[in-house]
Each structure stands twice: as structure tokens, then as C-alpha cells.
Design a protein around this motif. Structure first.
Motif, mmCIF file in Angstrom:
data_model
loop_
_atom_site.group_PDB
_atom_site.id
_atom_site.type_symbol
_atom_site.label_atom_id
_atom_site.label_comp_id
_atom_site.label_asym_id
_atom_site.label_seq_id
_atom_site.Cartn_x
_atom_site.Cartn_y
_atom_site.Cartn_z
ATOM 1 N N VAL A 313 0.860 -1.189 0.000
ATOM 2 C CA VAL A 313 0.000 0.000 0.000
ATOM 3 C C VAL A 313 0.892 1.234 0.000
ATOM 4 N N GLY A 314 1.012 1.873 -1.141
ATOM 5 C CA GLY A 314 1.815 3.075 -1.266
ATOM 6 C C GLY A 314 0.971 4.235 -1.754
ATOM 7 N N ALA A 315 1.609 5.236 -2.346
ATOM 8 C CA ALA A 315 0.872 6.403 -2.832
ATOM 9 C C ALA A 315 1.655 7.098 -3.928
ATOM 10 N N TRP A 316 0.932 7.685 -4.864
ATOM 11 C CA TRP A 316 1.498 8.554 -5.890
ATOM 12 C C TRP A 316 1.051 9.960 -5.552
ATOM 13 N N ASN A 317 1.998 10.868 -5.310
ATOM 14 C CA ASN A 317 1.644 12.160 -4.741
ATOM 15 C C ASN A 317 2.319 13.334 -5.474
ATOM 16 N N PRO A 318 1.984 13.553 -6.758
ATOM 17 C CA PRO A 318 2.482 14.765 -7.424
ATOM 18 C C PRO A 318 1.758 15.983 -6.862
ATOM 19 N N VAL A 319 2.497 17.062 -6.672
ATOM 20 C CA VAL A 319 1.904 18.275 -6.100
ATOM 21 C C VAL A 319 1.135 19.059 -7.157
ATOM 22 N N PHE A 320 1.576 18.971 -8.402
ATOM 23 C CA PHE A 320 0.985 19.768 -9.475
ATOM 24 C C PHE A 320 0.615 18.878 -10.660
ATOM 25 N N ASP A 321 -0.241 19.403 -11.530
ATOM 26 C CA ASP A 321 -0.448 18.801 -12.840
ATOM 27 C C ASP A 321 -0.398 19.916 -13.881
ATOM 28 N N VAL A 322 -0.378 19.543 -15.149
ATOM 29 C CA VAL A 322 -0.270 20.529 -16.229
ATOM 30 C C VAL A 322 -1.560 20.522 -17.041
ATOM 31 N N THR A 323 -2.184 21.671 -17.142
ATOM 32 C CA THR A 323 -3.385 21.861 -17.958
ATOM 33 C C THR A 323 -2.980 22.412 -19.314
ATOM 34 N N PRO A 324 -3.268 21.687 -20.411
ATOM 35 C CA PRO A 324 -2.895 22.181 -21.738
ATOM 36 C C PRO A 324 -3.582 23.503 -22.070
ATOM 37 N N ALA A 325 -2.893 24.335 -22.815
ATOM 38 C CA ALA A 325 -3.402 25.668 -23.138
ATOM 39 C C ALA A 325 -4.756 25.621 -23.828
ATOM 40 N N GLU A 326 -5.008 24.558 -24.605
ATOM 41 C CA GLU A 326 -6.275 24.509 -25.340
ATOM 42 C C GLU A 326 -7.490 24.369 -24.431
ATOM 43 N N LEU A 327 -7.267 24.045 -23.160
ATOM 44 C CA LEU A 327 -8.370 23.965 -22.202
ATOM 45 C C LEU A 327 -8.565 25.260 -21.423
ATOM 46 N N VAL A 328 -7.709 26.234 -21.668
ATOM 47 C CA VAL A 328 -7.756 27.515 -20.948
ATOM 48 C C VAL A 328 -8.417 28.568 -21.838
ATOM 49 N N ASP A 329 -9.473 29.188 -21.343
ATOM 50 C CA ASP A 329 -10.146 30.237 -22.114
ATOM 51 C C ASP A 329 -9.413 31.564 -22.037
ATOM 52 N N VAL A 330 -8.875 31.885 -20.858
ATOM 53 C CA VAL A 330 -8.245 33.189 -20.692
ATOM 54 C C VAL A 330 -7.191 33.118 -19.592
ATOM 55 N N ILE A 331 -6.069 33.799 -19.824
ATOM 56 C CA ILE A 331 -5.053 34.001 -18.794
ATOM 57 C C ILE A 331 -5.029 35.492 -18.472
ATOM 58 N N VAL A 332 -5.225 35.810 -17.199
ATOM 59 C CA VAL A 332 -5.249 37.199 -16.743
ATOM 60 C C VAL A 332 -3.941 37.500 -16.025
ATOM 61 N N THR A 333 -3.221 38.527 -16.478
ATOM 62 C CA THR A 333 -1.990 38.976 -15.832
ATOM 63 C C THR A 333 -2.128 40.444 -15.456
ATOM 64 N N GLU A 334 -1.108 40.976 -14.804
ATOM 65 C CA GLU A 334 -1.138 42.381 -14.408
ATOM 66 C C GLU A 334 -0.881 43.325 -15.574
#
Length: 351
Positions: A313-334
Motif C-alpha cells: 500500500v503506497g501512494a502517488w503524490n504529485p503536487v501539481f499537474d499541467v493543464t494544456p493551453a487549449e483547455l484555458v479560455d483566458v489568462i489574466v496577468t497584471e
């Protein structure tokens, strides 16, 4: 438009030549502060998640770099620029994914190399760390206003992890948009994923929204698809720990799942992050280093074992994942908003 009133929480404060950090591991049960007075203590606080969230990590690292320069000068005045590198390297290794960390250290190192070798660097280095902090506060407000303008009145929003004052120097990134839109009367309901295994959504996001008088409904991470199918959500709004040059987004594990569900159910997906989070040196998300943490974080909850103690009994524990740009409608920056991000539109942002 209504002035922002829902903005009372601060995760980092500078008090009497000390970096004071709200210990986020103990929230919401206890409000305890950890004082850092050298680069090593800042690096430990980052690695141990006393402070977390990409912008906040960058700010803390900037103060840590100022400490490294100060202590190098005190102990090795004749070679302080060389000696401070040990402190910078310790800070650099504390968290590998959040690009704000490397960005802040590069900025501080660049300044250090321009300072006179025979003069105390502390005043200038500290002033630069304060500037990093103050710029983030201002950037949060600009992102909040730009993102809120995209949300129509009466919208329901879902957020993942924690992207507010606890993750930044000020109003927050994704939560900064939510706070601003709430103050403007554009949002009718706020939902937050619990965000296993560290429960940043339930422990941190719910805590700071409650502190600012914004009601929030929590849901387990696996309930997001059903919520979107119900029609209660118009936007999923998240932050980012690193964004590649093509618009791929690394964020807290579970973000990719939320983006897939949003696309399936016609829910728009917004990423809110300062330009310091964008790494134009990485062509795409495949090149983003993904941090993994110990199995115990998955096998236990709140210090209580929830999985069987048994061989195999173990675990896979990545802290992050990557969302491809084609799934993102908008990126808001300063500095601007990118609709339908790709390599070309991301490059234009920096022109």
C-alpha cells in the motif's frame, strides 16, 4: 464600481527587520506566526509549506536573499557577493516548481552584482525585497479588476486550491478576481474544492473568504463535474505555479481535471497569475518540473492514518499537474489578458 472591502488577510509582514509568516499548516484552527531572520529559516519555511503559493514564495525568497547578502557582508565583507550564493542556492532548492522563486532570486542576485563590493548591501537589498512585495500587491489589484470585468452579473464560480491573500502579497490572484467581482455584485455564489491532500481549499480558501465576509460552499474534489453539470457554475477560476511559453499551466494537482470537466460542460476556465509566473524559456508544459511529496500526505489526513498499514500500500503524490493551453479560455496577468492562449498570443503579451 464598488471599492474592494474584502481584503483583510496578510500572509507575509515585515516587522522590526523580521519576515513574519502566518503558519498556513495550522490554519484554520490556529493563527500562529513564524519569524524568519536569515536565508536558511526562509528556505525552511518555504520547503515546509509555512508559506505557499507561487507569488508569496517569490516574495519570501526576495527577503531571504536580502538576509543572505546581509549575513554574507557581516561574516565575509571582503567577498560577500560570492559568499551569499550559498544562501541563494538553499532558497532555490526549497521548492522546484514555482517559477516565482527563481524569478525573485534572479532579480535579487542581479542587483547584488551591481552593488559596490566594499559597501554594506543590506539597505539596497532590503529595499528591493520591499519593492518585490509592493509590486505584487499592486499587480493583484490590477488582475482582480481585469478578471472581474470578464464575469457577468449573477455568475457562479468554482476555485481550486488557495490563490488569495495567503498565496500572494495582497488581494490574491484567482481569489483577487473573485473578491473584486463579489464587491462589484457580479458573483452570486462561490464554490471551492477541498484540494486534497493538503486541503488548501477547505483550510485556507474557506478561512480567508470567511474572514472577508464572502460566503463559500465547499465540495470534495471529485464533485466538481457534477457541480458543473448542474449549471451552478459559469467560471472555474484558478491560479498557477508556472505557465509555459505556449500557455500550458502547471497548478495544484486537480486543476487539469477541473479544466477537462469545464470544457465538457461549457464552463469557462480562467487562469490568473502575474507575469513572474510565466516562464518563456519553457516551450510547453512537458518541460515544467513537477514536484512530488511524501506518500504519508496521501495515506494519512490530519495526522491520522486513513489507509491500511500493509505491504504493497503506497501512494502517488504529485503536487501539481499541467493543464494544456487549449483547455484555458483566458489568462489574466497584471499587464494584460490573453484570450485563447497559445505561443503567439503569449509572446505578444511580452512585446
Amino acid at each position: 464600481m464598488v471599492a474592494i472591502s474584502h481584503d483583510t488577510v496578510r500572509a507575509l509582514e515585515w516587522v522590526d527587520d523580521t519576515l513574519r509568516l502566518l503558519d498556513q499548516r495550522l490554519l484554520p484552527g490556529q493563527e500562529v506566526y513564524v519569524d524568519c531572520n536569515d536565508a536558511s529559516s526562509v528556505a525552511t519555511a518555504i520547503a515546509d509549506m509555512v508559506v505557499r503559493g507561487a507569488p508569496a514564495i517569490g516574495i519570501a525568497a526576495a527577503y531571504g536573499a536580502a538576509f543572505a547578502a546581509r549575513d554574507a557582508w557581516r561574516n565575509h565583507a571582503e567577498s560577500w557577493q560570492k559568499q551569499m550564493m550559498q544562501g541563494l542556492e538553499e532558497l532555490r532548492c526549497s521548492r522546484p516548481t514555482a517559477v516565482n522563486l527563481a524569478w525573485a532570486l534572479q532579480r535579487m542576485h542581479k542587483l547584488a552584482m551591481t552593488l559596490p563590493a566594499a559597501a554594506d548591501p543590506w539597505p539596497q537589498m532590503l529595499a528591493e525585497a520591499h519593492a518585490v512585495h509592493e509590486e505584487d500587491v499592486a499587480a493583484n489589484r490590477r488582475m482582480g479588476r481585469s478578471g472581474a470585468a470578464l464575469i457577468h452579473s449573477g455568475s457562479g464560480v468554482l476555485t481550486h486550491c488557495n490563490t488569495g491573500s495567503l498565496a500572494t502579497g495582497g488581494l490574491g490572484t484567482a481569489l483577487g478576481v473573485i473578491r473584486t467581482a463579489w464587491a462589484d455584485g457580479r458573483i452570486s455564489r462561490v464554490f471551492a474544492d477541498e484540494t486534497r491532500p493538503w486541503l488548501q481549499g477547505s483550510r485556507l480558501t474557506a478561512w480567508e473568504l470567511a474572514a472577508d465576509g464572502i460566503p463559500v460552499d465547499l465540495l470534495v474534489d471529485g464533485a466538481g463535474a457534477a457541480l458543473m453539470r448542474s449549471g451552478a457554475v459559469d467560471w472555474v477560476i484558478v491560479g498557477a505555479d508556472r505557465i509555459a511559453a505556449n500557455g500550458d499551466v502547471a497548478n495544484k494537482i486537480g486543476t487539469y481535471s477541473a479544466a477537462l470537466c469545464a470544457r465538457q460542460h461549457g464552463v469557462r476556465f480562467m487562469v490568473v497569475a502575474p507575469t513572474s509566473t510565466i516562464d518563456m524559456q519553457l516551450a510547453d508544459g512537458e518541460q515544467i518540473p513537477i514536484e512530488s511529496r511524501g506518500a504519508e500526505e496521501v495515506l494519512a489526513a490530519g495526522g491520522q492514518r486513513v489507509a491500511p498499514v500493509a505491504e504493497g500500500v503506497g501512494a502517488w503524490n504529485p503536487v501539481f499537474d499541467v493543464t494544456p493551453a487549449e483547455l484555458v479560455d483566458v489568462i489574466v496577468t497584471e499587464v494584460g489578458v490573453v484570450h485563447g492562449p497559445d505561443a503567439e498570443s503569449m509572446a505578444r503579451l511580452f512585446e
